[in-house]
Design a protein around this motif. Structure first.
Motif, PDB file in Angstrom:
ATOM      1  N   ILE A   1       1.315   5.825  -3.004  1.00 13.46           N
ATOM      2  CA  ILE A   1       1.927   4.537  -2.640  1.00 13.46           C
ATOM      3  C   ILE A   1       3.355   4.779  -2.150  1.00 13.46           C
ATOM      4  CG2 ILE A   1       2.820   2.355  -3.609  1.00 13.46           C
ATOM      5  CD1 ILE A   1       0.341   2.376  -5.501  1.00 13.46           C
ATOM      6  N   ILE A   2       4.078   5.619  -2.913  1.00 19.13           N
ATOM      7  CA  ILE A   2       5.484   5.880  -2.583  1.00 19.13           C
ATOM      8  C   ILE A   2       5.609   6.577  -1.231  1.00 19.13           C
ATOM      9  CG2 ILE A   2       7.537   7.191  -3.320  1.00 19.13           C
ATOM     10  CD1 ILE A   2       6.586   6.689  -6.235  1.00 19.13           C
ATOM     11  N   LEU A   3       4.616   7.385  -0.888  1.00 17.11           N
ATOM     12  CA  LEU A   3       4.675   8.129   0.384  1.00 17.11           C
ATOM     13  C   LEU A   3       4.165   7.318   1.572  1.00 17.11           C
ATOM     14  CD1 LEU A   3       3.711  11.733  -0.760  1.00 17.11           C
ATOM     15  CD2 LEU A   3       5.872  11.008   0.277  1.00 17.11           C
ATOM     16  N   SER A   4       3.752   6.071   1.343  1.00 14.35           N
ATOM     17  CA  SER A   4       3.293   5.232   2.458  1.00 14.35           C
ATOM     18  C   SER A   4       4.487   4.771   3.294  1.00 14.35           C
ATOM     19  CB  SER A   4       2.561   4.002   1.923  1.00 14.35           C
ATOM     20  OG  SER A   4       1.510   4.397   1.088  1.00 14.35           O
ATOM     21  N   ASN A   5       4.184   4.208   4.469  1.00 16.50           N
ATOM     22  CA  ASN A   5       5.279   3.758   5.349  1.00 16.50           C
ATOM     23  C   ASN A   5       6.114   2.652   4.733  1.00 16.50           C
ATOM     24  OD1 ASN A   5       4.551   5.532   7.287  1.00 16.50           O
ATOM     25  ND2 ASN A   5       3.276   4.063   8.420  1.00 16.50           N
ATOM     26  N   GLU A   6       5.431   1.752   4.002  1.00 19.12           N
ATOM     27  CA  GLU A   6       6.162   0.623   3.406  1.00 19.12           C
ATOM     28  C   GLU A   6       5.789   0.526   1.927  1.00 19.12           C
ATOM     29  OE1 GLU A   6       6.583  -4.041   4.380  1.00 19.12           O
ATOM     30  OE2 GLU A   6       5.788  -2.840   6.022  1.00 19.12           O
TER      31      GLU A   6
ATOM     32  N   PHE B   1       4.383  -1.735  -4.627  1.00 14.70           N
ATOM     33  CA  PHE B   1       5.146  -2.096  -5.828  1.00 14.70           C
ATOM     34  C   PHE B   1       5.082  -3.599  -6.104  1.00 14.70           C
ATOM     35  CE2 PHE B   1       6.963   2.154  -5.476  1.00 14.70           C
ATOM     36  CZ  PHE B   1       6.988   2.524  -6.809  1.00 14.70           C
ATOM     37  N   ARG B   2       5.022  -4.408  -5.045  1.00 13.05           N
ATOM     38  CA  ARG B   2       4.883  -5.851  -5.257  1.00 13.05           C
ATOM     39  C   ARG B   2       3.542  -6.150  -5.930  1.00 13.05           C
ATOM     40  NH1 ARG B   2       8.616  -9.082  -2.112  1.00 13.05           N
ATOM     41  NH2 ARG B   2       9.921  -7.563  -1.029  1.00 13.05           N
ATOM     42  N   TYR B   3       2.484  -5.494  -5.428  1.00 12.11           N
ATOM     43  CA  TYR B   3       1.161  -5.685  -6.052  1.00 12.11           C
ATOM     44  C   TYR B   3       1.172  -5.195  -7.505  1.00 12.11           C
ATOM     45  CZ  TYR B   3      -1.739  -7.037  -1.995  1.00 12.11           C
ATOM     46  OH  TYR B   3      -2.325  -7.703  -0.958  1.00 12.11           O
TER      47      TYR B   3
ATOM     48  N   ILE C   1      -9.160  -5.589   1.160  1.00 12.51           N
ATOM     49  CA  ILE C   1      -9.669  -4.712   0.090  1.00 12.51           C
ATOM     50  C   ILE C   1     -10.466  -5.592  -0.874  1.00 12.51           C
ATOM     51  CG2 ILE C   1      -9.066  -3.159  -1.814  1.00 12.51           C
ATOM     52  CD1 ILE C   1      -8.061  -2.013   0.794  1.00 12.51           C
ATOM     53  N   ARG C   2     -11.742  -5.228  -1.064  1.00 15.44           N
ATOM     54  CA  ARG C   2     -12.618  -6.030  -1.913  1.00 15.44           C
ATOM     55  C   ARG C   2     -13.627  -5.086  -2.580  1.00 15.44           C
ATOM     56  NH1 ARG C   2     -14.433 -11.206   0.044  1.00 15.44           N
ATOM     57  NH2 ARG C   2     -13.965 -10.456   2.134  1.00 15.44           N
TER      58      ARG C   2
ATOM     59  N   ARG D   1      -3.224   1.250  -3.782  1.00 14.02           N
ATOM     60  CA  ARG D   1      -2.856   2.377  -2.921  1.00 14.02           C
ATOM     61  C   ARG D   1      -3.431   2.197  -1.509  1.00 14.02           C
ATOM     62  NH1 ARG D   1      -5.948   7.163  -0.975  1.00 14.02           N
ATOM     63  NH2 ARG D   1      -6.790   7.527  -3.060  1.00 14.02           N
ATOM     64  N   PHE D   2      -4.711   1.818  -1.423  1.00 18.42           N
ATOM     65  CA  PHE D   2      -5.304   1.633  -0.090  1.00 18.42           C
ATOM     66  C   PHE D   2      -4.622   0.474   0.642  1.00 18.42           C
ATOM     67  CE2 PHE D   2      -9.130   3.903  -1.879  1.00 18.42           C
ATOM     68  CZ  PHE D   2      -9.057   4.979  -1.011  1.00 18.42           C
ATOM     69  N   ALA D   3      -4.349  -0.613  -0.086  1.00 22.53           N
ATOM     70  CA  ALA D   3      -3.676  -1.762   0.547  1.00 22.53           C
ATOM     71  C   ALA D   3      -2.339  -1.321   1.141  1.00 22.53           C
ATOM     72  CB  ALA D   3      -3.469  -2.876  -0.478  1.00 22.53           C
ATOM     73  N   THR D   4      -1.636  -0.456   0.420  1.00 17.32           N
ATOM     74  CA  THR D   4      -0.318   0.000   0.894  1.00 17.32           C
ATOM     75  C   THR D   4      -0.454   0.965   2.066  1.00 17.32           C
ATOM     76  OG1 THR D   4       0.304  -0.108  -1.444  1.00 17.32           O
ATOM     77  CG2 THR D   4       1.920   0.832   0.064  1.00 17.32           C
ATOM     78  N   GLN D   5      -1.338   1.945   1.926  1.00 15.54           N
ATOM     79  CA  GLN D   5      -1.503   2.933   2.996  1.00 15.54           C
ATOM     80  C   GLN D   5      -2.006   2.293   4.286  1.00 15.54           C
ATOM     81  OE1 GLN D   5      -4.239   5.798   1.225  1.00 15.54           O
ATOM     82  NE2 GLN D   5      -2.598   7.296   0.997  1.00 15.54           N
ATOM     83  N   LEU D   6      -2.945   1.364   4.140  1.00 14.15           N
ATOM     84  CA  LEU D   6      -3.596   0.813   5.334  1.00 14.15           C
ATOM     85  C   LEU D   6      -2.938  -0.483   5.813  1.00 14.15           C
ATOM     86  CD1 LEU D   6      -7.330   1.284   4.173  1.00 14.15           C
ATOM     87  CD2 LEU D   6      -6.050   2.766   5.724  1.00 14.15           C
TER      88      LEU D   6
END
Ligand code: ATP
Ligand code: MG
Length: 477
Positions: free
Chosen positions: A212-217, A222-224, A151-152, A173-178
């Motif tokens: 973010i919460i609904l992503s797989n991980e 949350f760490r980000y 992501i950039r 959000r994108f980092a988490t989803q993808l």
């Protein structure tokens, strides 16, 4: 790429562009997801000139049932067709003022429009025009970032994030989803610009957070959020969970990272956003209830009670709904220790029953939360807790079954027997009723009115009784 692009919508988009001479490109999430082979039902189209004119033409060309909405103020339009949403926007150039995420907008070129996009992977576009149909326009090497899972921002990240601080939440959000990584300079810029989030409405922040919460991980996000300092801006109570205190060589666990583990565990078992919120909040009152006692060590007495009381004000501030979802989260936070606590005493039916009544419909979710909460690094301990929880689960199933049986009524009543055999002798009625009851409980016949009726006739006849009506006539009375 032509194979993937050959569906009806894309063809009609191309046709519209070629027919009207108005240039158009696919852009944004749809192109990104197409390249990632992810399913995507939102198609963003950028056109030179008016998005509304193009949308009108396109809707006409589809020649099918569509719902068209125009947003005159923004010069954009949306066409809903089957389960697709196609958004049209005129190519634009944007500039921002410091105190608002609403830009000053001018007409622009495709390049201008790509520059206003949030991330390189969201700026990719594919031509719909006759002269270069299906050509990929990728001025910021988004394709490489897609391949390398990065992501950039397309331009200077400080400017991108300062212009529209919501983009910081979107990056995470994108980092988490993808499952992508945020590039170093981009990440540093989020940390540097975190204070800018203050101009963003709570509703927009929570919309991204819920994704973010609904992503797989969800822990990735949350760490980000924690590392960049964003979390502290809108959710300091969660940040307060972080850290370990030591007294006399005794430390407690880090409740922030523990919470993330619980959240990821829950995410493996359930897509329910509110159960995931219960995981986030289950230990939220640990910092407020923490005490150290000589001999006993660290305690968090009453954190479930205090935590449940924190749910409503937190939901209010975070712009989460103050409805039955909130009450469900309150309940789960309040009860989260109970299933495992049950194993510490001799588990009586009444204790199990009380928990079942208190949890109501949420009992299965409570068990998921409780199981997810077992995160001990000590494998032997973990095994023991899990085995204990299995005992409680079995107990809940047993008590549930017992209660069901106690309240159970056979599908054939005394009245049915009286009507069918025209008898009045209570002894005969009782005998027949018992036979039916026993046959069902023994599993000889199913707990079903038709089967029980047939059985009643058969047994009645065996007792020398005569039937006077059929099932239908009885049921119709
Ligand atoms: P998803 O639909 O999964 O949220 P998406 O990338 O399609 O992902 P949208 O919010 O639908 O996201 O936006 C569509 C496109 O519009 C994005 O791909 C991006 O190019 C652009 N965009 C959306 N929001 C912003 C923003 N705040 N700043 C810059 N560009 C944005
Ligand atoms: Mg989209």
């Amino acid at each position: 790429m032509s194979g993937v692009l050959s569906n009806k919508i894309i063809n009609k988009l191309k046709y519209t562009s070629q027919n009207t001479g108005q240039q158009a490109w696919l852009i944004g999430g749809y192109v990104r997801d197409l390249l990632l082979k992810r399913d995507c039902k939102d198609i963003d189209v950028v056109v030179l000139g008016s998005g509304i004119d193009f949308a009108k033409q396109f809707a006409e060309n589809l020649n099918d049932k569509v719902l068209v909405t125009y947003f005159k103020n923004f010069g954009t339009a949306q066409v809903k067709y089957r389960d697709f949403e196609i958004e049209f926007v005129g190519a634009r150039k944007e500039s921002y003022q410091r105190d608002s995420r609403k830009p000053i907008v001018e007409d622009g070129t495709l390049e201008d429009d790509q520059k206003r996009r949030d991330f390189t992977i969201n700026a990719l576009s594919i031509s719909l025009n006759a002269k270069d149909a299906e050509t990929l326009y990728d001025p910021f090497n988004g394709l490489d970032d897609l391949k390398n899972k990065i992501i950039r921002t397309p331009l200077d990240p400080d400017k991108t994030f300062s212009d529209d601080p919501l983009r910081m939440m979107r990056a995470i959000r994108f980092a988490t989803q993808l499952g992508f990584e945020i590039e170093e300079k981009t990440l540093k810029s989020i940390a540097d610009n975190k204070q800018r989030l203050e101009i963003i409405s709570g509703e927009r922040i929570i919309a991204e957070l819920n994704k973010i919460i609904l992503s797989n991980e969800p822990s990735i996000g949350f760490r980000y959020l924690f590392d960049t300092g964003l979390l502290n801006i809108f959710f300091p109570e969660m940040v307060a969970l972080q850290g370990v205190e030591w007294i006399g060589g005794k430390g407690h666990k880090d409740n922030f990272y523990h919470t993330l583990e619980v959240l990821d565990n829950v995410a493996k078992h359930s897509d329910n956003l509110w159960l995931r919120w219960a995981a986030i909040l289950h230990d939220i009152a640990k910092p407020a209830t923490k005490k150290f006692f000589e001999g006993e060590g660290w305690t968090f007495h009453g954190h479930e009670d205090k935590g449940a009381k924190m749910v409503r004000p937190l939901f209010r501030r975070l712009r989460l709904p103050l409805n039955d979802k909130m009450k469900y989260v309150e309940k789960l936070v309040f009860l989260h220790l109970r299933p495992i606590a049950l194993t510490k005493e001799t588990v009586t039916d009444s204790a199990v029953r009380r928990l079942m009544v208190e949890a109501g419909d949420a009992i299965d979710d409570l068990l998921i939360l409780c199981q997810s909460d077992i995160t001990s690094k000590n494998e032997a301990k973990k095994k023991k807790y899990l085995a204990n929880l299995e005992i409680v689960k079995q107990k809940i199933a047993d008590v549930g079954e017992k209660d069901r049986l106690r309240n159970w009524q056979p599908p054939i009543t005394g009245k049915d027997i009286i009507q069918n055999f025209k008898i009045t002798d209570p002894k005969q009625i009782g005998t027949l009723k018992n036979k039916i009851r026993e046959a069902i409980l023994e599993g000889g016949i199913a707990d079903d009115r038709n089967q029980a009726f047939e059985y009643m006739i058969k047994e009645g006849k065996a007792m020398g009784l005569k039937t006077v009506s059929s099932l239908e006539t009885t049921q119709n009375k």
